[in-house]
Design a protein around this motif. Sequence first.
Motif: not given
Length: 134
Positions: A84-103
Amino acid sequence: MDGMRVMEFGTPGELRAWLTGLVLSGEKTATAGLLPLDYHAEGEEVEHVGERLAVADNAGAKVAEIEITRVELTPFAEVAWEFAQAEGEGYRSVGHWRETHHRYWAGQGYEVEDSTTVVCLWFRVAGQDGRMAG
């Protein structure tokens, strides 16, 4: 394009322009795709380490070349913070990554489940603006 498969980041428009900019700046060194949606449905093979891809912008022009450095197939619920960090899009947590990608994927008409296989790709920019690195 130039004998390589093409990588287009995100959907056309502002999202693609932003993500491509992150790639070109070196902030984005990873990207995610869904095995059933982005590979099986399109008859595409998963990228492999060492493969080079042409990066296309909104106009379909080649703006860079990337080289795949790591590939992992991971259930959606198990995508790691490192990725999630390597994606470089400013995610605050892996949960934030999951939420954003799910959407994002739901907006593409695909409902992601915890067991859905995510293709996690790490890459480096091998060159841009016609200057290719070795």
